[in-house]
Write an enzyme that holds these catalytic residues in place. Structure first.
Site, PDB file in Angstrom:
ATOM      1  N   GLU A  70     -12.544 -25.846  49.014  1.00 24.13           N
ATOM      2  CA  GLU A  70     -12.910 -24.423  48.981  1.00 24.13           C
ATOM      3  C   GLU A  70     -14.212 -24.204  48.223  1.00 24.13           C
ATOM      4  O   GLU A  70     -15.024 -23.350  48.598  1.00 24.13           O
ATOM      5  CB  GLU A  70     -11.789 -23.591  48.347  1.00 24.13           C
ATOM      6  N   HIS A 139       1.555 -20.308  46.403  1.00 23.67           N
ATOM      7  CA  HIS A 139       1.169 -19.884  47.753  1.00 23.67           C
ATOM      8  C   HIS A 139       1.753 -18.513  48.097  1.00 23.67           C
ATOM      9  O   HIS A 139       1.949 -18.201  49.269  1.00 23.67           O
ATOM     10  CB  HIS A 139       1.658 -20.879  48.806  1.00 23.67           C
TER      11      HIS A 139
END
Lengths: 337, 377
Positions: A70, A139
């Site tokens: 990322e 998550h």
């Protein structure tokens, strides 16, 4: 002509139409094209949930699969935006922002300001948020207040397919960095969507149900749960006005205050933990500007100040549901000093 | 109403997709004398808030439904009868009606006629045809409108003829290119629409901008226009509400469009959140703002209307009907005066720029009579 689409399909259509309209729009992220080691459209996953499925066949190398890095690809997207493209980067889970926060928070959000308005960063970061999918603490979070806190970022969280398409098109055309939050539990939500392209301006909250007794100010998945509670409460003679914020930055303060002034009784519903949150922000706004109209203390229905539990039974307790929302509304509706 | 006659007041069907309505408020007490066309109760649908009008002269003997209840289309709302009809007879009438009534199911509601598209001079036009045979009629909406503006009229007018309502270029679900945006071009498109649907001639009814378009066509091709109906029409005077067209064309937000829409109706309560949302949904489509700006530039310049049809109307050989709301805040009702001889002029009290919505029963009555040549000047 409007047809029924899911939010997932509406997002796909918005990407498709904007990529067709503007060749500077590119998509990048993990598995947005292929997956599992196979090449391109032969094994087109279209993102972990298939949101970008089918776009590789139409737009080829404007669809960029990235490594699981990322920090690199969000940075690349910000740089590409600063130098003329309109990238839509997919940060698979918003929980992962920790490793690329500098690129968003200290770079993308600052360019327009620090270059005296002469630089623009038209990047969109699409990202999943929210609990309810048994995906555990790393998550399942709803960290939109962290992004909302940052001047220079725009934060969007659609709750219907119509809004998903119109807000994403606006996000892509917008010349500032936009964080586009997609709730995992809403992708299959259906609704009517026009075939033609359209854009919904940011900072325009949506009153999704009108009522004069109690205002429920809400966002994301919680809007659906608030509507569910409002339906139950209508049977008890309590008419709720449900406001979907749609965007937290810019925030449509006028619609929130108008509703609070109309009912004088307010419940704010937010899936995120309660400290320094959208719920506290809305509450402060109303207390500051509509104090005289209030007939009862503002009630906040939020997650507790804990990580999202993995155990299903605890996760269900963690998320605000229609029962808790309805209880809060009853208490606010019946409040007398 | 005479003797033992009883009339059922039923939930109307406003538009193709309506299957039910919510009784918002009764406007008349049980036992009150009512005239045909009087507003008896407010009903809200998914699309619109409007009043249900009395089907007959008489007394509202029964309110069959409470405020807040949801009633299917065709369901009993009340009973109208003379004062001397026995209460038992009224109860029996209501009971029989309820026993025999079967609500239209969603599936059946979806099977009716639906809007079609036709290509005309490079424009894809959406239209809806209701009714068959007779001398056809074409309904032309105004600036920023669409075929749904005729929600309360289309079906009623189609009882004895085929009635077509279209979306002009740049409007509704028609394509958004409007060319030079002139009334002349739009009139050519309407003529092309009639060609495409094989209508050598039709009764033309136009609202606002649609009136000017219909009149333009009547002037250029009088043989194609069997009669002309101008509702709150553009082109009959100079005044036009300042800022209205630009305000409508450029508004993107609720707070911007709401005051613009309020000016359309005598009763601003009709501008519901749903109506505002529908207009915003249309306004947000790509190309709409440019299309509206293109048309607006041809309608008003320096605060005055730049289209004039008044003189040319005098040479049109067919029948002309002019309808206006006395409280029109967009185009003043004074434009209905001083018209050439031989026209029937109908000015309706307490109604704004949308008489076909705010006084639908009266407008339907006058339009139907006009199409049939039953009106006198």
């Amino acid at each position: 002509m409007a047809r029924t689409l899911t939010i997932l399909q509406a997002i796909n259509e918005a990407l498709d139409q904007e990529m067709a309209r503007d060749s500077s729009v590119i998509v990048m992220g993990e598995d947005v094209v292929g997956g599992s080691g196979a090449e391109g459209e032969m094994d087109a996953w279209g993102g972990p949930l298939g949101v970008t499925k089918g776009l590789y066949g139409k737009y080829g190398d404007r669809m960029l699969d990235t490594p699981i890095t990322e920090s690199a690809f969000i940075g690349a997207a910000v740089g590409a935006a600063a130098s003329g493209l309109r990238p839509v980067a997919e940060l698979m889970f918003s929980d992962f922002v920790g490793v690329c926060f500098d690129q968003i928070y200290n770079q993308a959000a600052k360019f327009r300001y620090m270059f005296g308005g002469r630089a623009e960063t038209p990047v969109v970061v699409r990202t999943m948020y929210g609990a309810g999918l048994r995906a555990a603490a790393q998550h399942s979070q709803s960290p939109y207040s962290i992004f909302t806190h940052v001047p220079g970022l725009k934060c969007v969280m659609p709750v219907t397919p119509y809004d998903a398409k119109g807000l994403l098109i606006q996000a892509i055309r917008d010349n500032d960095p936009v964080i586009f939050f997609e709730h995992k539990g809403l992708y299959e939500t259906e609704g009517e969507v026009p075939e033609q392209s359209y854009s919904i301006p940011f900072g325009e909250a949506n009153v999704v149900r009108e009522g004069n007794d109690v205002s429920i100010i809400s966002l994301g998945l919680m809007v659906h749960r608030s509507l569910e509670a409002a339906e139950t409460l209508a049977g008890e003679g309590i008419q709720c006005e449900v406001v979907d914020l749609r965007t937290t930055s810019p925030l449509d303060e006028d619609t929130v205050l108008e509703s609070a002034e109309n009912t004088g009784r307010v419940v704010v519903v937010d899936e995120a933990p309660p400290r320094c949150s959208i719920a506290t922000d809305i509450s402060a706004l109303i207390a500051q500007h509509a104090f005289d109209a209030l007939e009862a203390p503002i009630s906040l229905v939020t997650a507790p100040h804990t990580p999202v539990p993995f155990a299903g039974v605890l996760e269900d307790q963690y998320m605000p549901d229609a029962t808790r929302i309805a209880a809060a509304v009853r208490s606010v509706a019946g409040y007398a000093p | 109403m005479s003797g033992s006659d009883m009339r059922a007041l039923v939930m109307p069907k406003w538009g193709l997709t309506m299957t039910q309505g919510v009784v918002v408020k009764w406007l008349v007490d049980e036992g009150a004398d009512v005239e045909q066309g009087a507003e008896l109760l407010d009903v809200e649908t998914e699309k619109i808030l409007s009043a249900v009008e009395s089907p007959a002269n008489g007394v509202l003997r029964r309110r069959a439904v409470a405020e807040g209840s949801t009633i299917p289309v065709g369901g009993l709302l009340g009973v109208i009868a003379d004062a001397d009809v026995a209460d038992e007879a009224i109860d029996g009438f209501a009971a029989t009606f309820e026993a025999e009534f079967t609500p239209e199911t969603e599936a059946v509601a979806g099977e009716g006629p639906s809007p079609q598209h036709v290509d005309v001079n490079g424009h894809s036009l959406r239209y809806l045809k209701l009714g068959e045979g007779g001398e056809p009629a074409v309904l032309v909406h105004g600036f920023g409108g669409d075929l749904n503006n005729w929600l309360f009229n289309h079906e009623a007018l189609s009882a004895v003829r085929a009635v077509y309502a279209l979306d002009l270029p740049g409007h509704g679900e028609s394509s958004k290119n409007v060319g030079d945006g002139t009334v002349g071009l739009l009139a050519q498109v309407v003529a092309g629409f009639m060609d495409a649907l094989e209508l050598p001639s039709a009764h033309l009814a136009g609202h606002s901008l649609g009136g000017a378009i219909a009149a333009e066509l009547a002037d250029k091709a009088p043989d194609r226009v069997r009669s002309l109906s101008l509702i709150a029409s553009v082109g009959l005077g100079r005044e036009f509400r300042p800022g209205f067209l630009d305000g409508f064309a450029t508004a993107r937000r609720r707070r911007q469009i709401k005051p613009v829409l309020d000016a359309l109706f005598a009763d601003p309560a009709l501008v519901t959140r749903r109506l505002v949302n529908e207009v915003l949904q249309y306004k947000r489509l790509d190309g709409v703002e440019e299309a509206l700006a293109g048309i607006a530039g041809n309608l008003v310049a320096d605060g005055e209307q730049s289209v004039c049809i008044r003189e040319r109307l005098a040479t049109y050989p067919g029948r002309v009907l002019v309808i206006w709301g006395a409280d029109d805040q967009v185009v003043p009702a004074s434009h209905a005066s001083g018209l050439p001889d031989g026209m029937h002029v109908e000015v309706i009290d307490a109604v704004g720029h949308m008489p076909m919505m705010e006084a639908s029963a009266r407008v339907n009555q006058v339009l139907a009579a006009h199409f049939e040549g039953r009106l006198t000047a």
